[in-house]
Scaffold this active site. Structure first.
Site, PDB file in Angstrom:
ATOM      1  N   SER A 118       0.842  -0.955   0.011  1.00  0.00           N
ATOM      2  CA  SER A 118      -0.113   0.030   0.033  1.00  0.00           C
ATOM      3  C   SER A 118       0.956   1.064  -0.195  1.00  0.00           C
ATOM      4  O   SER A 118       0.280   2.392  -0.470  1.00  0.00           O
ATOM      5  CB  SER A 118      -0.874  -0.083   1.179  1.00  0.00           C
ATOM      6  N   HIS A 139      -0.787  -2.451  -7.327  1.00  0.00           N
ATOM      7  CA  HIS A 139      -1.490  -2.167  -6.143  1.00  0.00           C
ATOM      8  C   HIS A 139      -3.223  -2.152  -6.467  1.00  0.00           C
ATOM      9  O   HIS A 139      -3.317  -1.217  -7.288  1.00  0.00           O
ATOM     10  CB  HIS A 139      -1.052  -0.911  -5.737  1.00  0.00           C
ATOM     11  N   GLU A 151      -2.715   0.344  -9.390  1.00  0.00           N
ATOM     12  CA  GLU A 151      -1.574   1.296  -9.557  1.00  0.00           C
ATOM     13  C   GLU A 151      -0.338   0.565  -9.905  1.00  0.00           C
ATOM     14  O   GLU A 151      -0.030  -0.690  -9.074  1.00  0.00           O
ATOM     15  CB  GLU A 151      -1.168   2.166  -8.284  1.00  0.00           C
ATOM     16  N   ASN A 189      -3.056   6.414  -1.896  1.00  0.00           N
ATOM     17  CA  ASN A 189      -3.012   6.347  -0.601  1.00  0.00           C
ATOM     18  C   ASN A 189      -2.640   7.494   0.052  1.00  0.00           C
ATOM     19  O   ASN A 189      -2.737   7.997   1.159  1.00  0.00           O
ATOM     20  CB  ASN A 189      -2.408   5.030  -0.064  1.00  0.00           C
TER      21      ASN A 189
HETATM   22  N1  3HC Z   1     -15.899  -8.750  -2.444  1.00  0.00           N
HETATM   23  C1  3HC Z   1     -16.414  -8.759  -3.751  1.00  0.00           C
HETATM   24  N2  3HC Z   1     -17.460  -8.198  -4.073  1.00  0.00           N
HETATM   25  C2  3HC Z   1     -17.932  -7.259  -3.083  1.00  0.00           C
HETATM   26  C3  3HC Z   1     -17.302  -6.978  -1.712  1.00  0.00           C
HETATM   27  C4  3HC Z   1     -16.274  -7.917  -1.440  1.00  0.00           C
HETATM   28  N3  3HC Z   1     -15.675  -7.652  -0.479  1.00  0.00           N
HETATM   29  N4  3HC Z   1     -17.997  -6.103  -1.290  1.00  0.00           N
HETATM   30  C5  3HC Z   1     -18.875  -5.520  -2.235  1.00  0.00           C
HETATM   31  N5  3HC Z   1     -19.050  -6.356  -3.248  1.00  0.00           N
HETATM   32  C6  3HC Z   1     -19.844  -6.295  -4.515  1.00  0.00           C
HETATM   33  C7  3HC Z   1     -21.301  -6.869  -4.164  1.00  0.00           C
HETATM   34  O1  3HC Z   1     -21.383  -8.090  -4.280  1.00  0.00           O
HETATM   35  C8  3HC Z   1     -22.034  -6.054  -5.002  1.00  0.00           C
HETATM   36  O2  3HC Z   1     -21.931  -6.689  -6.367  1.00  0.00           O
HETATM   37  P1  3HC Z   1     -23.233  -6.594  -7.276  1.00  0.00           P
HETATM   38  O3  3HC Z   1     -23.191  -4.963  -7.881  1.00  0.00           O
HETATM   39  O4  3HC Z   1     -22.659  -7.550  -8.611  1.00  0.00           O
HETATM   40  O5  3HC Z   1     -24.247  -7.156  -6.832  1.00  0.00           O
HETATM   41  C9  3HC Z   1     -21.406  -4.502  -5.262  1.00  0.00           C
HETATM   42  O6  3HC Z   1     -19.675  -4.677  -4.844  1.00  0.00           O
HETATM   43  C10 3HC Z   1     -21.918  -3.474  -4.473  1.00  0.00           C
HETATM   44  O7  3HC Z   1     -22.019  -3.899  -3.084  1.00  0.00           O
HETATM   45  P2  3HC Z   1     -23.107  -3.692  -2.274  1.00  0.00           P
HETATM   46  O8  3HC Z   1     -24.494  -3.411  -3.002  1.00  0.00           O
HETATM   47  O9  3HC Z   1     -23.181  -4.628  -0.951  1.00  0.00           O
HETATM   48  O10 3HC Z   1     -22.711  -2.262  -1.515  1.00  0.00           O
HETATM   49  P3  3HC Z   1     -22.371  -0.793  -1.908  1.00  0.00           P
HETATM   50  O11 3HC Z   1     -23.084  -0.545  -3.255  1.00  0.00           O
HETATM   51  O12 3HC Z   1     -22.546  -0.112  -0.900  1.00  0.00           O
HETATM   52  O13 3HC Z   1     -20.672  -1.169  -2.339  1.00  0.00           O
HETATM   53  C11 3HC Z   1     -18.543  -0.898  -1.862  1.00  0.00           C
HETATM   54  C12 3HC Z   1     -19.835  -1.588  -1.590  1.00  0.00           C
HETATM   55  C13 3HC Z   1     -18.171  -1.398  -3.251  1.00  0.00           C
HETATM   56  C14 3HC Z   1     -17.359  -1.380  -0.853  1.00  0.00           C
HETATM   57  C15 3HC Z   1     -18.713   0.682  -2.097  1.00  0.00           C
HETATM   58  O14 3HC Z   1     -19.167   1.029  -0.748  1.00  0.00           O
HETATM   59  C16 3HC Z   1     -17.339   1.412  -2.317  1.00  0.00           C
HETATM   60  O15 3HC Z   1     -16.801   1.538  -3.308  1.00  0.00           O
HETATM   61  N6  3HC Z   1     -16.640   1.953  -1.186  1.00  0.00           N
HETATM   62  C17 3HC Z   1     -15.414   2.696  -1.247  1.00  0.00           C
HETATM   63  C18 3HC Z   1     -14.328   1.582  -1.227  1.00  0.00           C
HETATM   64  C19 3HC Z   1     -13.043   2.244  -1.512  1.00  0.00           C
HETATM   65  O16 3HC Z   1     -12.965   3.328  -1.448  1.00  0.00           O
HETATM   66  N7  3HC Z   1     -12.117   1.430  -1.510  1.00  0.00           N
HETATM   67  C20 3HC Z   1     -10.527   1.804  -1.502  1.00  0.00           C
HETATM   68  C21 3HC Z   1     -10.080   1.833  -0.176  1.00  0.00           C
HETATM   69  S1  3HC Z   1      -8.301   2.240  -0.170  1.00  0.00           S
HETATM   70  C22 3HC Z   1      -7.472   0.904  -0.421  1.00  0.00           C
HETATM   71  O17 3HC Z   1      -8.074  -0.260  -0.677  1.00  0.00           O
HETATM   72  C23 3HC Z   1      -6.024   0.989  -0.631  1.00  0.00           C
HETATM   73  C24 3HC Z   1      -5.256   0.046   0.327  1.00  0.00           C
HETATM   74  O18 3HC Z   1      -3.599  -0.002   0.105  1.00  0.00           O
HETATM   75  C25 3HC Z   1      -5.465   0.820   1.925  1.00  0.00           C
END
Ligand code: 3HC
Length: 290
Positions: A118, A139, A151, A189
């Site tokens: 990360s 990433h 990335e 990040n």
């Molecule tokens: N694994 C697989 N699929 C997943 C999942 C998981 N853990 N979580 C959610 N999904 C899928 C669901 O199955 C659903 O799929 P579908 O549309 O085909 O039915 C879709 O994603 C949408 O999920 P939900 O309807 O349950 O819920 P939301 O619409 O609220 O979406 C979310 C959930 C995708 C997590 C959305 O809230 C989101 O994009 N959040 C922001 C996430 C973000 O910013 N991530 C980056 C973090 S930083 C990082 O990772 C970097 C690291 O280095 C720290």
């Protein structure tokens, strides 16, 4: 052509990365530190694909085909057949260096060594190998099966053809690759974690409740989730480690790990994956707040 990939570390990110590769039709060698952890990784994959089946987005035959593309185990020697190996182990330089040094003696000469770090330096990780030019950052973002961004991080030693090869691979996976330089936190990040640390401090100072801080950013700014919910999703241990790396690299006090974050990590409250974080969940790994 990259057809067989190795994934090391089958936690939240590693298991998601396995799913992405297997869904794209690649053969995957998935390895974690023990048979138990490898089995847990298989469970994560089956659970995630099971959700898609129950929503009618995947049929059972396709699910079995995807699972059938992955071999799970606990022996790094299995990486001898890989065209690319990516590690997604905890965010500690010494662990990643030790894995890359071991891989050096196992993989083929033309195998790409990628890290899902990360924030750690690709250059430093590359130095742990005999051929630093084949080391690159790849990433993914959490949840890896959903977030489009990858990335592609090059060090000053990375072979230019390697950058193109990994960029093309990310496109084959249906992802949006961006090529970035080797700076602490890269692009996403470096910007995101500073915002998350500030949000945690706002909560710590009593500015507003956790749900109101989250609502302010989700409902007001159009983000898919508020910052404290996002911290729980990513893992508080991960945020804490990235804060440490960014703070050491920049000396910027706004990215130092906030006190409450350190306390939660020490208490083992790591977010969704442990059932507790800023919020409490109705089961480990579940997304439902109680
Ligand atoms: N694994 C697989 N699929 C997943 C999942 C998981 N853990 N979580 C959610 N999904 C899928 C669901 O199955 C659903 O799929 P579908 O549309 O085909 O039915 C879709 O994603 C949408 O999920 P939900 O309807 O349950 O819920 P939301 O619409 O609220 O979406 C979310 C959930 C995708 C997590 C959305 O809230 C989101 O994009 N959040 C922001 C996430 C973000 O910013 N991530 C980056 C973090 S930083 C990082 O990772 C970097 C690291 O280095 C720290």
């Amino acid at each position: 052509m990259i057809n067989t990939v190795g994934v090391i570390g089958l936690g939240t990110m590693g298991a998601g990365i396995v799913e992405v590769f297997a869904k794209a039709g690649l053969s995957v060698i998935a390895v974690d530190g023990s048979a138990e952890l490898a089995e847990r990784g298989k469970g994560f994959l089956e659970k995630s694909l099971g959700r898609a089946v129950s929503k009618g987005k995947l049929d059972e035959a396709a699910r079995d085909e995807i699972v059938g593309r992955v071999s799970f185990g606990d022996d790094l020697a299995a990486m001898k057949d890989a065209d690319l190996v990516i590690e997604a182990v905890p965010e500690r330089l010494e662990i990643k260096e030790s894995i890359f040094t071991t891989l050096d003696g196992i993989v083929r000469e033309d195998c790409v060594l990628a890290t899902n770090t990360s924030s750690l330096s690709i250059t430093e990780i590359a130095r742990a190998t005999k051929v630093p030019s084949r080391v690159i950052g790849m990433h993914f973002f959490n949840p890896a099966p959903v977030q489009p961004l990858v990335e592609v991080i090059r060090s000053v030693m990375s072979d230019e053809t390697l950058v193109e090869q990994v960029r093309e691979l990310a496109e084959r996976l249906g992802k949006k690759p961006v090529v970035v330089g080797d700076r602490a936190g890269f692009v996403a990040n470096a910007l995101l974690v500073s915002y998350l640390a500030r949000s945690i401090r706002a909560y710590e100072s009593g500015l507003a409740s956790r749900s109101d801080i989250d609502a302010a950013m989700a409902a007001g700014v159009g983000l898919p989730m508020g910052p404290l919910t996002l911290c729980d999703l990513v893992g508080l241990d991960v945020i804490h480690e990235v804060c440490g790396v960014l703070y050491n690299a920049t000396g910027d006090p706004s990215v130092a790990s906030p006190s409450i974050l350190r306390q939660l990590v020490t208490a083992g409250r790591l977010g969704r994956k442990s059932g507790h974080g800023f919020y409490t969940y109705d089961g480990v790994g579940s997304g439902t707040v109680v």
